[in-house]
Write an enzyme that holds these catalytic residues in place. Structure first.
Site, PDB file in Angstrom:
ATOM      1  N   GLY A  10      17.643  42.933  15.516  1.00  0.00           N
ATOM      2  CA  GLY A  10      18.435  42.519  16.672  1.00  0.00           C
ATOM      3  C   GLY A  10      17.858  43.001  17.989  1.00  0.00           C
ATOM      4  CG  LEU A  12      20.826  48.193  21.489  1.00  0.00           C
ATOM      5  CD1 LEU A  12      21.362  47.707  22.830  1.00  0.00           C
ATOM      6  CD2 LEU A  12      21.814  49.129  20.858  1.00  0.00           C
ATOM      7  CG  ASP A  47      25.090  41.182   3.467  1.00  0.00           C
ATOM      8  OD1 ASP A  47      25.502  41.364   4.634  1.00  0.00           O
ATOM      9  OD2 ASP A  47      25.524  40.277   2.730  1.00  0.00           O
ATOM     10  CB  ALA A  71      27.533  43.976  15.015  1.00  0.00           C
ATOM     11  CB  THR A  73      26.416  39.842  17.994  1.00  0.00           C
ATOM     12  OG1 THR A  73      25.331  39.033  17.566  1.00  0.00           O
ATOM     13  CG2 THR A  73      26.135  41.285  17.653  1.00  0.00           C
ATOM     14  CB  THR A 112      31.368  45.125  22.355  1.00  0.00           C
ATOM     15  OG1 THR A 112      31.612  44.125  23.337  1.00  0.00           O
ATOM     16  CG2 THR A 112      32.534  45.121  21.377  1.00  0.00           C
ATOM     17  CG  ASP A 113      31.801  44.203  27.494  1.00  0.00           C
ATOM     18  OD1 ASP A 113      31.314  43.892  26.383  1.00  0.00           O
ATOM     19  OD2 ASP A 113      31.752  43.448  28.484  1.00  0.00           O
ATOM     20  CE1 TYR A 135      30.828  41.359  18.310  1.00  0.00           C
ATOM     21  CE2 TYR A 135      31.862  41.375  20.467  1.00  0.00           C
ATOM     22  CZ  TYR A 135      30.848  41.785  19.629  1.00  0.00           C
ATOM     23  OH  TYR A 135      29.856  42.624  20.100  1.00  0.00           O
ATOM     24  CE  LYS A 139      30.745  45.939  17.659  1.00  0.00           C
ATOM     25  NZ  LYS A 139      29.557  46.430  16.889  1.00  0.00           N
TER      26      LYS A 139
HETATM   27  N1  NAP Z   1      24.472  41.032  22.329  1.00  0.00           N
HETATM   28  C1  NAP Z   1      25.413  41.383  23.202  1.00  0.00           C
HETATM   29  O1  NAP Z   1      25.553  40.778  24.267  1.00  0.00           O
HETATM   30  C2  NAP Z   1      26.302  42.560  22.912  1.00  0.00           C
HETATM   31  C3  NAP Z   1      27.309  42.870  23.845  1.00  0.00           C
HETATM   32  C4  NAP Z   1      28.123  43.975  23.608  1.00  0.00           C
HETATM   33  C5  NAP Z   1      27.945  44.734  22.463  1.00  0.00           C
HETATM   34  N2  NAP Z   1      26.977  44.397  21.563  1.00  0.00           N
HETATM   35  C6  NAP Z   1      26.837  45.225  20.373  1.00  0.00           C
HETATM   36  O2  NAP Z   1      25.534  45.774  20.377  1.00  0.00           O
HETATM   37  C7  NAP Z   1      25.112  45.987  19.032  1.00  0.00           C
HETATM   38  C8  NAP Z   1      23.731  45.408  18.859  1.00  0.00           C
HETATM   39  O3  NAP Z   1      23.808  43.996  18.969  1.00  0.00           O
HETATM   40  P1  NAP Z   1      22.605  43.156  19.598  1.00  0.00           P
HETATM   41  O4  NAP Z   1      22.894  42.974  21.020  1.00  0.00           O
HETATM   42  O5  NAP Z   1      21.340  43.808  19.203  1.00  0.00           O
HETATM   43  O6  NAP Z   1      22.837  41.770  18.889  1.00  0.00           O
HETATM   44  P2  NAP Z   1      21.971  41.009  17.812  1.00  0.00           P
HETATM   45  O7  NAP Z   1      20.629  40.736  18.377  1.00  0.00           O
HETATM   46  O8  NAP Z   1      22.813  39.872  17.338  1.00  0.00           O
HETATM   47  O9  NAP Z   1      21.792  42.073  16.652  1.00  0.00           O
HETATM   48  C9  NAP Z   1      22.692  42.236  15.605  1.00  0.00           C
HETATM   49  C10 NAP Z   1      21.890  42.401  14.331  1.00  0.00           C
HETATM   50  O10 NAP Z   1      22.794  42.570  13.235  1.00  0.00           O
HETATM   51  C11 NAP Z   1      22.277  41.836  12.154  1.00  0.00           C
HETATM   52  N3  NAP Z   1      23.304  41.441  11.206  1.00  0.00           N
HETATM   53  C12 NAP Z   1      24.285  40.530  11.381  1.00  0.00           C
HETATM   54  N4  NAP Z   1      24.990  40.386  10.241  1.00  0.00           N
HETATM   55  C13 NAP Z   1      24.423  41.211   9.334  1.00  0.00           C
HETATM   56  C14 NAP Z   1      24.693  41.507   7.979  1.00  0.00           C
HETATM   57  N5  NAP Z   1      25.676  40.910   7.309  1.00  0.00           N
HETATM   58  N6  NAP Z   1      23.907  42.411   7.346  1.00  0.00           N
HETATM   59  C15 NAP Z   1      22.885  43.022   7.984  1.00  0.00           C
HETATM   60  N7  NAP Z   1      22.585  42.788   9.287  1.00  0.00           N
HETATM   61  C16 NAP Z   1      23.350  41.895   9.939  1.00  0.00           C
HETATM   62  C17 NAP Z   1      21.667  40.601  12.772  1.00  0.00           C
HETATM   63  O11 NAP Z   1      20.756  40.047  11.849  1.00  0.00           O
HETATM   64  P3  NAP Z   1      19.964  38.683  12.165  1.00  0.00           P
HETATM   65  O12 NAP Z   1      18.957  39.065  13.221  1.00  0.00           O
HETATM   66  O13 NAP Z   1      19.332  38.361  10.863  1.00  0.00           O
HETATM   67  O14 NAP Z   1      20.989  37.716  12.649  1.00  0.00           O
HETATM   68  C18 NAP Z   1      21.036  41.156  14.037  1.00  0.00           C
HETATM   69  O15 NAP Z   1      19.693  41.527  13.811  1.00  0.00           O
HETATM   70  C19 NAP Z   1      26.193  45.382  18.145  1.00  0.00           C
HETATM   71  O16 NAP Z   1      27.045  46.403  17.733  1.00  0.00           O
HETATM   72  C20 NAP Z   1      26.938  44.462  19.074  1.00  0.00           C
HETATM   73  O17 NAP Z   1      28.273  44.273  18.669  1.00  0.00           O
HETATM   74  C21 NAP Z   1      26.142  43.339  21.779  1.00  0.00           C
END
Ligand code: NAP
Length: 302
Positions: A10, A12, A47, A71, A73, A112-113, A135, A139
């Site tokens: 992902g 982050l 998973d 997560a 997301t 998350t916010d 979501y 979270k």
């Molecule tokens: N993105 C945003 O704008 C945002 C905003 C606020 C908070 N957050 C939080 O920040 C954190 C990091 O998110 P991110 O921004 O890095 O988003 P992201 O790029 O969507 O990363 C989430 C990762 O989780 C993986 N994932 C999803 N379902 C899964 C499962 N069942 N088993 C194993 N892995 C799984 C995804 O895999 P795949 O790559 O294979 O899909 C992805 O690599 C999360 O806690 C998210 O809730 C994100």
């Protein structure tokens, strides 16, 4: 130290793995194969929807610290399938927290916010969450699971994460650059106030929280500037030297499935005083985003 990162494919998690390489022994976890550039880390296909496989991988590795960035997301996908959102965001985080307790590992769970309803943001760590939608609610449950079940834990909240790193997934920010570069107008919500978080800055703060402090509880590690999405898009366009229309639209007119917090955003004074890595103001973050983007094949931006 043995450090594990979930969600390593992902935005982050990928940055976190990159920041850890060469400094720690790293286990990167994700579903399916790694999409990271090759490097000195071990990959585990696990998973979160079946949290036991993640717990097993953490135990086999002997994790001493865990950054839980995995997560579900996609906010509207969560709304369509709350069962899946619960499995990954709530139960998955519960399993990670239980594993950390067993291993006596320190845990930072990323959140998350969206745990706030967006009626009166920006928010401090001590403000009362009121999550809306699947979501946000899953979270929020994940936050409580981490804080309750893992004795040495913290929650790191971010918002609107974006990255220009080659190979990183598309986001609001990358779409703005791509569309304006093609001469297409872009739409942006004029009534959503957010704290955009450059993934590398958020990951660095979350890792420092994990490895460089013994802080327990919630910490906001987003970008330092709260602004609406139209203004964010305009600053992006300006930084990339792109002309073109940013068309303001209202969230209520977009017919989105899941509710979005409107007056959102996170206040980051606590992280600013606690951490050496500081939350970046938007223009400084956009400078770094531009540099990341420039390293993409053909990605000069203008
Ligand atoms: N993105 C945003 O704008 C945002 C905003 C606020 C908070 N957050 C939080 O920040 C954190 C990091 O998110 P991110 O921004 O890095 O988003 P992201 O790029 O969507 O990363 C989430 C990762 O989780 C993986 N994932 C999803 N379902 C899964 C499962 N069942 N088993 C194993 N892995 C799984 C995804 O895999 P795949 O790559 O294979 O899909 C992805 O690599 C999360 O806690 C998210 O809730 C994100």
């Amino acid at each position: 130290m043995k450090v594990a990162v979930t969600g390593a494919n992902g935005l982050l998690g990928g940055e976190a793995v990159d920041l850890l390489l060469g400094r720690h022994e790293v286990l990167a976890l994700g579903r399916g194969p790694s999409r990271l550039p090759p490097g000195p880390f071990t990959w585990a296909d696990a998973d979160l929807g079946d949290g036991r496989s993640v717990a097993r991988a953490l135990a086999d590795f002997g994790a001493q610290a865990v950054l839980h960035a995995g997560a579900m997301t996609d906010v509207d996908a969560c709304e369509r399938d709350p069962e899946a959102a619960w499995r990954v965001n709530a139960s998955g985080t519960e399993q990670v927290a239980r594993a950390c307790r067993e291993l006596r590992a320190r845990l930072v769970a990323v959140s998350t916010d969206y745990v706030f309803d967006g009626r009166a943001g920006p928010y401090r760590e001590d403000d009362l969450p009121n999550p809306r939608g699947a979501y946000a609610r899953t979270k929020r449950v994940g936050e409580e699971a981490a804080l309750l079940l893992a004795p040495d834990s913290a929650v790191a909240r971010v918002a609107v994460v974006y990255s220009g790193r080659p190979g990183a997934k598309g986001t609001f920010a990358t779409q703005i650059v791509e569309k304006l570069s093609r001469g297409e107008p872009v739409r942006a919500f004029e009534d959503q106030f957010v704290s955009p978080t450059l993934a590398r800055n958020g990951a660095a703060m979350a890792l420092e929280l994990l490895l460089g402090t013994d802080y327990r509880g919630v910490l906001h590690v987003s970008g330092a500037t709260v602004l609406d999405r139209v203004e964010f898009a305009r600053r992006l366009a300006e930084r990339f030297g792109l002309r073109g229309d940013v068309v303001p639209v209202r969230t209520a007119d977009a017919g989105l499935l899941a509710p979005r917090p409107l007056r959102g955003g996170l206040l980051v004074e606590r992280a600013s005083s606690l951490l050496r890595e500081k939350p970046l103001a938007v223009d400084a973050a956009l400078d770094r985003f531009f540099e990341e983007w420039s390293r993409r094949p053909g990605g000069k931006g203008s």
